[in-house]
Design a protein around this motif. Structure first.
Motif, short mmCIF file in Angstrom:
data_model
loop_
_atom_site.label_atom_id
_atom_site.label_comp_id
_atom_site.label_asym_id
_atom_site.label_seq_id
_atom_site.Cartn_x
_atom_site.Cartn_y
_atom_site.Cartn_z
N THR A 10 13.31 -15.69 8.38
CA THR A 10 13.96 -14.63 9.34
C THR A 10 12.93 -13.66 9.90
N LEU A 13 6.75 -14.39 11.59
CA LEU A 13 6.13 -15.80 11.65
C LEU A 13 6.94 -16.84 11.21
N SER A 76 3.25 -15.45 3.10
CA SER A 76 3.05 -14.40 2.13
C SER A 76 4.21 -13.27 2.33
N GLY A 77 4.40 -12.41 1.41
CA GLY A 77 5.58 -11.51 1.41
C GLY A 77 4.86 -10.25 2.01
N1 LIG Z 1 -2.40 -11.42 9.85
C1 LIG Z 1 -1.76 -9.97 9.88
O1 LIG Z 1 -2.31 -9.21 10.90
C2 LIG Z 1 -0.84 -9.53 9.18
C3 LIG Z 1 -0.01 -8.46 9.39
C4 LIG Z 1 1.11 -8.18 8.75
C5 LIG Z 1 1.55 -8.95 7.69
N2 LIG Z 1 0.80 -9.90 7.35
C6 LIG Z 1 1.25 -10.98 6.28
O2 LIG Z 1 2.17 -11.98 7.11
C7 LIG Z 1 3.30 -12.21 6.43
C8 LIG Z 1 4.18 -12.54 7.81
O3 LIG Z 1 4.08 -11.59 8.77
P1 LIG Z 1 5.39 -11.37 9.89
O4 LIG Z 1 4.88 -10.74 10.65
O5 LIG Z 1 6.19 -12.46 9.80
O6 LIG Z 1 6.18 -10.22 8.68
P2 LIG Z 1 7.71 -9.71 8.66
O7 LIG Z 1 8.24 -10.22 10.03
O8 LIG Z 1 7.76 -8.50 8.11
O9 LIG Z 1 8.31 -10.98 7.91
C9 LIG Z 1 8.15 -11.13 6.38
C10 LIG Z 1 9.35 -11.81 5.94
O10 LIG Z 1 9.32 -11.82 4.48
C11 LIG Z 1 10.58 -11.68 4.11
N3 LIG Z 1 10.86 -11.13 2.64
C12 LIG Z 1 10.24 -9.75 2.39
N4 LIG Z 1 10.80 -9.60 1.03
C13 LIG Z 1 11.22 -10.83 0.78
C14 LIG Z 1 12.01 -10.95 -0.51
N5 LIG Z 1 11.82 -10.26 -1.70
N6 LIG Z 1 12.63 -12.29 -0.64
C15 LIG Z 1 12.16 -13.14 0.31
N7 LIG Z 1 11.93 -13.02 1.54
C16 LIG Z 1 11.08 -11.80 1.74
C17 LIG Z 1 11.48 -11.14 5.15
O11 LIG Z 1 12.61 -11.24 5.09
P3 LIG Z 1 13.66 -10.19 5.98
O12 LIG Z 1 14.04 -11.06 7.13
O13 LIG Z 1 15.35 -10.41 5.15
O14 LIG Z 1 13.44 -8.97 5.92
C18 LIG Z 1 10.76 -11.56 6.29
O15 LIG Z 1 11.25 -12.59 6.72
C19 LIG Z 1 3.48 -10.83 5.91
O16 LIG Z 1 4.65 -11.06 5.11
C20 LIG Z 1 2.19 -10.50 5.36
O17 LIG Z 1 2.27 -11.23 4.19
C21 LIG Z 1 -0.18 -10.42 8.01
#
Ligand SMILES: NC(=O)c1ccc[n+]([C@@H]2O[C@H](COP(=O)([O-])OP(=O)(O)OC[C@H]3O[C@@H](n4cnc5c(N)ncnc54)[C@H](OP(=O)(O)O)[C@@H]3O)[C@@H](O)[C@H]2O)c1
Length: 286
Positions: A10, A13, A76-77
């Motif tokens: 959800t 990414l 990744s979380g």
């Molecule tokens: N390359 C970059 O510039 C960059 C920038 C930011 C982050 N990142 C990394 O890339 C990942 C994905 O990015 P994104 O933009 O998709 O981040 P995001 O929109 O914040 O998504 C993070 C996801 O992780 C889930 N999550 C968080 N805690 C959890 C838990 N305890 N158990 C299960 N699921 C959990 C969240 O669930 P909910 O939907 O319930 O909240 C959400 O679905 C990030 O988590 C981070 O590691 C990379």
């Protein structure tokens, strides 16, 4: 049939990866959306995707969620500082559930970069190696969407400030990394490989030019040193933790930490990365 699962499905990414899997012809019934909050995934369930609760902080949810999964994408979380424990719980559950293969979203040059987010990724890569699970490591560069946060400053002041100098930034859109992740999840031959992924490089001067185009006003890149950047961020009310993080990222960027060859991402995703100006325009309209 192979069952493909995506954690954080959800998230921004994760949702894009699920869409890519379906667009690439995977049957929704063979896609498992692993989510912390199932109620946020009603739209995925309506598509026929299997939605299962999988909370990194509640290991008891993980083994049942991974039952019957062949290929797992561990996104990744987002809880920095908690990720070693969280990712360990997922890897342990994947081994116990008999998952065949894992794809993991790490960070660019995780083992040598000075980017402050790297240590938890290094530990996770080590955990995966030690687990014996065949793993594809996707070392993602920065998201282009991160730079959409400059739109407000640019609109208000006609400038963007950075301590990156003229360093190249090979950012790519989330959709580009999602396409690569879906491709890796669908292709077992990627197991054992580590990909350093980034988009077509741009500098902050290029960013200023793209902002000018999108906003219809002149935007200039104001080059500052790390101390001046920190002072400006503090004056804008950011807390010390975030100030330290952003200054460390700019300092690392100035030394080339976000530069990358765009070819591996384009090859894996099957298309070039999304142009910077397109990402900014979508953000400005969105
Ligand atoms: N390359 C970059 O510039 C960059 C920038 C930011 C982050 N990142 C990394 O890339 C990942 C994905 O990015 P994104 O933009 O998709 O981040 P995001 O929109 O914040 O998504 C993070 C996801 O992780 C889930 N999550 C968080 N805690 C959890 C838990 N305890 N158990 C299960 N699921 C959990 C969240 O669930 P909910 O939907 O319930 O909240 C959400 O679905 C990030 O988590 C981070 O590691 C990379």
């Amino acid at each position: 049939m192979t069952t493909h699962a995506v954690t954080g499905a959800t998230g921004q990414l994760g949702r894009l990866v699920v869409s890519e899997l379906l667009e690439r012809g995977t049957s929704p019934a063979d896609v498992v959306a692993l989510v912390r909050t199932p109620s946020k995934a009603a739209d995925l369930a309506a598509l026929g995707v299997q939605v299962r609760e999988a909370d990194y902080d509640r290991p008891e949810t993980l083994a049942p969620a991974l039952a019957g999964v062949d290929a797992l994408l561990l996104v990744s979380g987002s809880d920095i500082g908690q990720r070693e424990r969280q990712h360990r719980a997922v890897v342990d559950a994947a081994v116990a559930a008999g998952v065949q293969r894992v794809v993991y979203t790490s960070v660019l040059r995780a083992d040598s970069t000075e980017l402050p987010v790297a240590p938890e990724h290094v530990v996770t890569e080590e955990l995966l190696r030690a687990s014996g699970l065949p793993t594809t490591v996707l070392r993602n560069g920065w998201y282009t969407e991160n730079y959409a946060s400059t739109l407000d400053q640019a609109r208000a002041t006609g400038s963007v400030t950075s301590a990156t100098g003229g360093a190249p930034i090979a950012a790519a859109a989330r959709a580009d990394y999602a396409a690569a992740a879906a491709a890796a999840l669908l292709d077992a031959s990627t197991a054992g490989r580590t990909y350093e992924l980034g988009g077509t490089p741009f500098t902050y001067d290029d960013l200023a030019a793209a902002l000018s185009e999108v906003l219809g006003r002149e935007v200039r890149h104001q080059v500052v040193g790390a101390d001046e950047l920190a002072g400006g961020l503090r004056a804008a009310g950011l807390d010390e933790g975030l100030v330290g993080f952003l200054v460390a990222v700019d300092t690392a960027t100035a030394r080339g930490a976000l530069d990358a060859d765009p070819a591996p991402l384009a090859q894996l995703a099957g298309r070039p990365s999304t142009p910077l100006v397109d990402v900014l325009r979508a953000a400005a309209q969105g």
